[in-house]
Write an enzyme that holds these catalytic residues in place. Structure first.
Site, PDB file in Angstrom:
ATOM      1  N   ASP A  46      17.110  -4.810   1.608  1.00  0.00           N
ATOM      2  CA  ASP A  46      18.022  -5.557   0.744  1.00  0.00           C
ATOM      3  C   ASP A  46      17.248  -6.379  -0.292  1.00  0.00           C
ATOM      4  OD1 ASP A  46      20.180  -4.477   2.080  1.00  0.00           O
ATOM      5  OD2 ASP A  46      20.624  -6.290   3.240  1.00  0.00           O
ATOM      6  N   HIS A  95       2.565   4.941   2.008  1.00  0.00           N
ATOM      7  CA  HIS A  95       2.047   4.900   3.381  1.00  0.00           C
ATOM      8  C   HIS A  95       0.671   5.527   3.365  1.00  0.00           C
ATOM      9  CE1 HIS A  95       6.005   3.764   4.646  1.00  0.00           C
ATOM     10  NE2 HIS A  95       6.488   4.781   3.955  1.00  0.00           N
ATOM     11  N   TYR A 130      -5.955   4.958  10.523  1.00  0.00           N
ATOM     12  CA  TYR A 130      -5.797   4.284   9.225  1.00  0.00           C
ATOM     13  C   TYR A 130      -7.070   4.278   8.379  1.00  0.00           C
ATOM     14  CZ  TYR A 130      -1.313   2.783  11.015  1.00  0.00           C
ATOM     15  OH  TYR A 130      -0.028   2.794  11.507  1.00  0.00           O
ATOM     16  N   ARG A 135       8.711   6.959  13.044  1.00  0.00           N
ATOM     17  CA  ARG A 135       8.120   6.704  11.714  1.00  0.00           C
ATOM     18  C   ARG A 135       8.667   7.651  10.646  1.00  0.00           C
ATOM     19  NH1 ARG A 135       3.807   3.179  13.029  1.00  0.00           N
ATOM     20  NH2 ARG A 135       3.006   3.644  15.089  1.00  0.00           N
TER      21      ARG A 135
HETATM   22  C1  DHK Z   1       1.450   1.511   8.176  1.00  0.00           C
HETATM   23  C2  DHK Z   1       1.923   0.986   9.335  1.00  0.00           C
HETATM   24  O1  DHK Z   1       1.484  -0.193   9.758  1.00  0.00           O
HETATM   25  C3  DHK Z   1       2.868   1.723  10.192  1.00  0.00           C
HETATM   26  O2  DHK Z   1       3.722   0.846  10.909  1.00  0.00           O
HETATM   27  C4  DHK Z   1       3.674   2.730   9.422  1.00  0.00           C
HETATM   28  C5  DHK Z   1       2.009   2.751   7.585  1.00  0.00           C
HETATM   29  C6  DHK Z   1       2.760   3.604   8.578  1.00  0.00           C
HETATM   30  C7  DHK Z   1       0.969   3.492   6.772  1.00  0.00           C
HETATM   31  O3  DHK Z   1       0.724   4.677   6.996  1.00  0.00           O
HETATM   32  O4  DHK Z   1       0.421   2.886   5.846  1.00  0.00           O
HETATM   33  O5  DHK Z   1       4.434   3.517  10.305  1.00  0.00           O
END
Ligand code: DHK
Length: 152
Positions: A92, A105, A28, A116
């Protein structure tokens, strides 16, 4: 909605995104949620949008926030995190808001685990941005800005 010439948009972040920066940084990245919100506010300012940012680890809080956005906001940028792949009730609530939204994402979910690859939001979204890192939020604002059209 928002001011007469500055539409107000809502940037919604779902579960675990408060952990950005320290959570699995190899996946991330090292930007924190605070960094993301600063980037969002800066880009929104440049575009002439007012922006609210909200993150929650609780599905019900996200849903309440979406309900409240109806009538007060002109569009949404939504990273529902893991709820993207599982939550009918969040889908919803997004639909009930009747607001145009961009699904974001940080990662390219399609390069990751098969669970995912499914999104319960994508078929409702104006656009889907995945794998652009945290800049995806700024791109989401740009899509909304185009959609909302020129302001006086
Ligand atoms: C962020 C998350 O926490 C994951 O559960 C998703 C997403 C992807 C992201 O890429 O920002 O699968």
């Amino acid at each position: 909605m928002g001011g007469p010439d500055r539409p107000r948009v809502l940037v919604l972040n779902g579960p675990n995104l408060n952990m950005l920066g320290t959570r699995e940084p190899a996946i991330y990245g090292t930007h924190t949620l605070r960094d993301v919100e600063a980037l969002v506010r800066a880009r929104a300012h440049e575009l002439g949008l007012d922006v609210d940012c909200f993150q929650s680890n609780h599905e019900g809080e996200l849903i309440d926030t979406l309900h409240a956005a109806r009538g007060t906001h002109a569009g949404l940028v939504v990273n529902a995190a893991g709820l993207t792949h599982t939550s009918v009730v969040l889908r919803d609530a997004v639909a009930a808001s009747e607001l145009p939204f961009v699904e974001v994402h940080i990662t390219n979910v399609h390069k990751r685990e098969p669970f995912r690859h499914t999104s319960l939001l994508s078929d409702l979204a104006q656009a889907v941005i995945a794998g652009a890192g945290v800049r995806g939020y700024a791109f989401g604002l740009e899509v909304l800005d185009d959609l909302l059209g020129p302001r006086p």
